[in-house]
Structures are given as C-alpha cells and as structure tokens.
Scaffold this motif. Structure first.
Motif, PDB file in Angstrom:
ATOM      1  N   VAL A   1       0.910  -1.263  -0.151  1.00  0.00           N
ATOM      2  CA  VAL A   1      -0.082   0.027  -0.045  1.00  0.00           C
ATOM      3  C   VAL A   1       0.958   1.290   0.089  1.00  0.00           C
ATOM      4  N   GLY A   2       0.157   2.318  -0.385  1.00  0.00           N
ATOM      5  CA  GLY A   2       0.937   3.715  -0.385  1.00  0.00           C
ATOM      6  C   GLY A   2       0.165   4.478  -1.402  1.00  0.00           C
ATOM      7  N   ILE A   3       0.291   5.850  -1.195  1.00  0.00           N
ATOM      8  CA  ILE A   3      -0.394   6.720  -1.792  1.00  0.00           C
ATOM      9  C   ILE A   3       0.366   6.909  -3.529  1.00  0.00           C
TER      10      ILE A   3
ATOM     11  N   ILE B   1       4.792   1.321   1.555  1.00  0.00           N
ATOM     12  CA  ILE B   1       5.714   2.162   0.915  1.00  0.00           C
ATOM     13  C   ILE B   1       5.228   3.608   1.133  1.00  0.00           C
ATOM     14  N   HIS B   2       6.375   4.721   1.386  1.00  0.00           N
ATOM     15  CA  HIS B   2       5.896   6.134   1.663  1.00  0.00           C
ATOM     16  C   HIS B   2       7.213   6.865   0.886  1.00  0.00           C
ATOM     17  N   PHE B   3       6.791   7.251  -0.364  1.00  0.00           N
ATOM     18  CA  PHE B   3       7.701   7.957  -1.045  1.00  0.00           C
ATOM     19  C   PHE B   3       9.040   7.439  -1.110  1.00  0.00           C
ATOM     20  N   GLY B   4       9.230   6.174  -1.714  1.00  0.00           N
ATOM     21  CA  GLY B   4      10.433   5.790  -1.761  1.00  0.00           C
ATOM     22  C   GLY B   4      11.006   4.925  -0.476  1.00  0.00           C
ATOM     23  N   GLU B   5      10.343   5.140   0.574  1.00  0.00           N
ATOM     24  CA  GLU B   5      11.006   4.377   1.544  1.00  0.00           C
ATOM     25  C   GLU B   5      10.113   3.251   2.332  1.00  0.00           C
ATOM     26  N   LEU B   6      10.454   2.232   2.910  1.00  0.00           N
ATOM     27  CA  LEU B   6       9.761   1.300   3.636  1.00  0.00           C
ATOM     28  C   LEU B   6       9.413   1.959   4.743  1.00  0.00           C
ATOM     29  N   LYS B   7       8.092   2.255   4.986  1.00  0.00           N
ATOM     30  CA  LYS B   7       7.565   2.876   6.327  1.00  0.00           C
ATOM     31  C   LYS B   7       7.301   1.775   7.265  1.00  0.00           C
ATOM     32  N   GLN B   8       6.733   0.460   6.959  1.00  0.00           N
ATOM     33  CA  GLN B   8       6.349  -0.357   7.739  1.00  0.00           C
ATOM     34  C   GLN B   8       6.142  -1.706   6.861  1.00  0.00           C
ATOM     35  N   PHE B   9       6.435  -2.808   7.650  1.00  0.00           N
ATOM     36  CA  PHE B   9       6.297  -4.058   7.047  1.00  0.00           C
ATOM     37  C   PHE B   9       5.916  -5.116   8.122  1.00  0.00           C
ATOM     38  N   GLY B  10       4.743  -5.723   7.968  1.00  0.00           N
ATOM     39  CA  GLY B  10       4.383  -6.436   9.303  1.00  0.00           C
ATOM     40  C   GLY B  10       2.980  -7.166   9.090  1.00  0.00           C
ATOM     41  N   GLY B  11       2.079  -7.471  10.237  1.00  0.00           N
ATOM     42  CA  GLY B  11       0.871  -8.255  10.122  1.00  0.00           C
ATOM     43  C   GLY B  11      -0.034  -7.130   9.503  1.00  0.00           C
ATOM     44  N   THR B  12      -1.009  -7.745   8.692  1.00  0.00           N
ATOM     45  CA  THR B  12      -1.934  -7.035   7.827  1.00  0.00           C
ATOM     46  C   THR B  12      -2.741  -5.916   8.762  1.00  0.00           C
ATOM     47  N   ARG B  13      -3.290  -6.369   9.764  1.00  0.00           N
ATOM     48  CA  ARG B  13      -4.253  -5.497  10.852  1.00  0.00           C
ATOM     49  C   ARG B  13      -3.385  -4.476  11.155  1.00  0.00           C
ATOM     50  N   VAL B  14      -2.017  -4.650  11.670  1.00  0.00           N
ATOM     51  CA  VAL B  14      -1.450  -3.837  12.640  1.00  0.00           C
ATOM     52  C   VAL B  14      -0.830  -2.399  11.458  1.00  0.00           C
TER      53      VAL B  14
ATOM     54  N   LEU C   1      -2.390  -1.789   8.332  1.00  0.00           N
ATOM     55  CA  LEU C   1      -3.412  -1.174   7.848  1.00  0.00           C
ATOM     56  C   LEU C   1      -4.148  -0.172   8.599  1.00  0.00           C
ATOM     57  N   GLU C   2      -3.767  -0.344  10.079  1.00  0.00           N
ATOM     58  CA  GLU C   2      -4.329   0.372  10.935  1.00  0.00           C
ATOM     59  C   GLU C   2      -3.430   1.699  10.845  1.00  0.00           C
ATOM     60  N   LYS C   3      -2.143   1.535  10.910  1.00  0.00           N
ATOM     61  CA  LYS C   3      -1.322   2.738  10.752  1.00  0.00           C
ATOM     62  C   LYS C   3      -1.545   3.489   9.363  1.00  0.00           C
ATOM     63  N   TYR C   4      -1.695   2.747   8.222  1.00  0.00           N
ATOM     64  CA  TYR C   4      -1.920   3.692   6.934  1.00  0.00           C
ATOM     65  C   TYR C   4      -3.091   4.231   7.021  1.00  0.00           C
ATOM     66  N   LYS C   5      -4.164   3.816   7.424  1.00  0.00           N
ATOM     67  CA  LYS C   5      -5.396   4.266   7.783  1.00  0.00           C
ATOM     68  C   LYS C   5      -5.465   5.655   8.552  1.00  0.00           C
ATOM     69  N   GLU C   6      -4.524   5.564   9.568  1.00  0.00           N
ATOM     70  CA  GLU C   6      -4.382   6.892  10.451  1.00  0.00           C
ATOM     71  C   GLU C   6      -3.715   7.759   9.599  1.00  0.00           C
ATOM     72  N   PHE C   7      -2.615   7.488   8.725  1.00  0.00           N
ATOM     73  CA  PHE C   7      -2.034   8.505   7.817  1.00  0.00           C
ATOM     74  C   PHE C   7      -3.110   8.900   6.903  1.00  0.00           C
ATOM     75  N   VAL C   8      -3.689   8.075   6.220  1.00  0.00           N
ATOM     76  CA  VAL C   8      -4.678   8.436   5.214  1.00  0.00           C
ATOM     77  C   VAL C   8      -5.635   9.498   5.601  1.00  0.00           C
ATOM     78  N   LYS C   9      -6.283   9.254   7.030  1.00  0.00           N
ATOM     79  CA  LYS C   9      -7.156  10.215   7.566  1.00  0.00           C
ATOM     80  C   LYS C   9      -6.554  11.426   7.743  1.00  0.00           C
ATOM     81  N   TRP C  10      -5.184  11.690   8.287  1.00  0.00           N
ATOM     82  CA  TRP C  10      -4.375  12.762   8.537  1.00  0.00           C
ATOM     83  C   TRP C  10      -4.193  13.500   7.320  1.00  0.00           C
TER      84      TRP C  10
END
Length: 321
Positions: free
Chosen positions: A56-58, A216-229, A231-240
């Motif tokens: 995932v990533g924008i 993936i966030h603008f060329g960098e690996l922001k986070q890699f792990g379990g789906t739920r964890v 996606l929650e972090k990514y959803k927080e960023f998208v909301k922000w």
C-alpha cells in the motif's frame, strides 16, 4: 519455510535529463550534474514461500517501481535482490503487444515464460475461457478497453504457473464477477504455497487476500508486518492526509518529492527520528569506493579515447604525406 524474496538496501535511482543529448554528454563528462530521483531508497525485507504480501501507499510512493524490481523488468541501482523462482507480473496491458491480437499475445507471453508450443496449445483454451472477452480474442489489443487488457493479462499470467505472482492494480478495472474469479485463483495459488505480492489501493482487497502488508511511502519502506497492524497505521496516515487543505497536501507532496531528489551523499549527515545517521560508516565507505572506481573507469576511457584520436590523426597524416 524457504526464503523466496530478499531485498537488502535496494535503491532505484532515475536520472532526469532535460535533453536527450545530456545522456550522451554524461558518458564523457560524468561530473556534469543532472537531476536525479530515488523512486526507492534503501529498501530491505524478506518474504518466505507461501506468504501473500499486500503493498500500500499513496500515488507516487514507488509501488510500481517495486513491482518492476520484483518481476525483474528493471535492474536496481544499488543493493542486492535475491529471487528464488519464476516471477510473473500482472498489470494493465503489461507485456501485451498492442499490434498483435489476443491469441498472438497468448503465444508470445507464454513463449517468454519458457513454455513449449505443445504446452501453449494445451493451456490456450483455459486462458481464453478465463479471460472471457469473446470475439475480441482475435482482435488487436490496441482496440481493447483497459478492463479487457487486464483480463487477458491476468488470464495468461496465472496459467503460466509462476512461483511468484506480482499483481499491480490489475483487479482495479474489472467487474465484480471477474474479481471473484481472480480471487478464487489467488486463493488456489495460496493453497499451493506460492508467493504473492498484491499491490492495490483497495484496503478491503488487501485485508481479504494478504497475511502481511508493506507500506511504501515516497520511496521508503515505512512499515512491514501483520495486515491488521500495518493497515491501521496506514489508515491513520490517510485520515490525517485527507484532513489537510489542498494547499497543505500539495506542499507535503513537494517536500517528500524534494527529499527523494536528494542524492544519497547529501543525506549521509542527516539524522533519523532516533537521532542516528541514516547511513552507517560501512555504507559510506562502500559508496566512496564505488565513486573511486567510477573515476578510474572514466580516466581509462578518456586515455583510450585520446590515444585512439592520436592514432587516427597520425594515420591520416601519413596518408596525405
């Protein structure tokens, strides 16, 4: 489980030339400064056999560049990539020749995957049935809609029986019936222990298919792990991000892109959020050594070029005297 894919400090750098002639000039004048852009920078991860990885990533974060590296369409600029098995990339119209019809593309792509004529003849009816594009199978691909290209590309790729499947937004243009068919095939692959990279903007699709997620966030690996964890972090960023004004979004993207345009040497002395150098002493030493090697190579080419020009000049002089 066996290791299938490993990335170690992988970067992909593109040089942005203002003119075509600048690419030629750089061969003779390597110190000439051209703009560069890191689509990916220092990406490291490991994936085992049978894992399904969501990505995932924008837009503009480097997801498609990652899919191209995974499928070995383009080489990395630096770092090491280890891929154990045959990879197949599924993206809208990737690998399809617009001037050939559907049947000809089936044969071409299957040959590229190493299948024999007999094997291609055997699986062609299954590919045609799976793609389900009717009489268009005998028409040039340039007349296809994006959905039809995606259907044909997916149908061919899954029937070549790859070890590693890379799906890059290929299901975003199909209808629900086709998506259900693809999902069933992906689940069959998972049961067979195949490794899958699933790149999508649909978090629902990611959640239903993947057991791990890579952000993936603008060329960098922001986070890699379990789906739920993840996606929650990514959803927080998208909301922000969605809460920003249009002007703030534009400025944020410009700041991120400016960071991607920085050369690696310019980042060496910058600090991370933990106040640690972004590059270790060992990495900096390796980069200095590579720079020295490039200088030596340039000097050698320069000397050979001068000697060749002198030899040519002497030969012409002897001929006319």
């Amino acid at each position: 489980m066996a290791l299938k894919v490993q990335f170690e400090n992988v970067s992909k750098k593109y040089v942005l030339y203002k003119k075509r002639s600048d690419k030629l000039l750089e061969i003779f004048f390597p110190k000439k400064k051209n703009e560069s852009f890191y689509a990916l920078r220092n990406i490291s991860f490991s994936v085992n056999e049978g894992e399904t990885i969501g990505v995932v990533g924008i837009n503009g974060s480097g997801k498609s560049t990652l899919s191209n590296l995974l499928s070995q369409v383009v080489p990395q600029t630096s770092g090491d990539i280890k891929i154990n098995g045959e990879t197949s990339l599924i993206a809208i119209s990737v690998g399809l020749n617009n001037n050939l019809n559907g049947l000809e593309n089936i044969e071409l792509k299957c040959l590229m995957h190493g299948l024999t004529k007999e094997e291609i003849k055997k699986i062609t009816p299954d590919i045609i049935e799976f793609a389900d594009i009717g009489k268009f199978i005998t028409q040039p691909v340039k007349n296809y809609s994006s959905g039809m290209k995606s259907r044909l590309g997916f149908a061919i790729s899954v029937h070549t029986n790859p070890d590693i499947l890379v799906v890059d937004e290929a299901l975003s243009v199909g209808d629900q019936t086709f998506y259900d068919k693809c999902l069933k095939k992906i689940n069959e692959f998972k049961e067979q222990g195949k490794t899958i990279f699933f790149i999508s903007h649909s978090l629902t699709q990611i959640r239903s298919v993947c057991n791990k997620v890579m952000w993936i966030h603008f060329g960098e690996l922001k986070q890699f792990g379990g789906t739920r964890v993840v996606l929650e972090k990514y959803k927080e960023f998208v909301k922000w991000f969605n809460g920003l004004t249009d002007e703030e979004k534009k400025q944020y993207k410009l700041d991120m892109l400016a960071n991607q345009a920085k050369d690696e040497y310019a980042l060496m002395n910058e600090k991370s959020e933990y106040n640690q150098p972004l590059y270790s002493l060992e990495q900096r030493t390796k980069r200095r050594e590579r720079k020295k090697e490039r200088r030596k190579t340039f000097k050698l080419y320069f000397q050979v070029g001068i000697l060749s020009m002198l030899s040519l000049f002497l030969a012409i002089l002897m001929f006319y005297t």
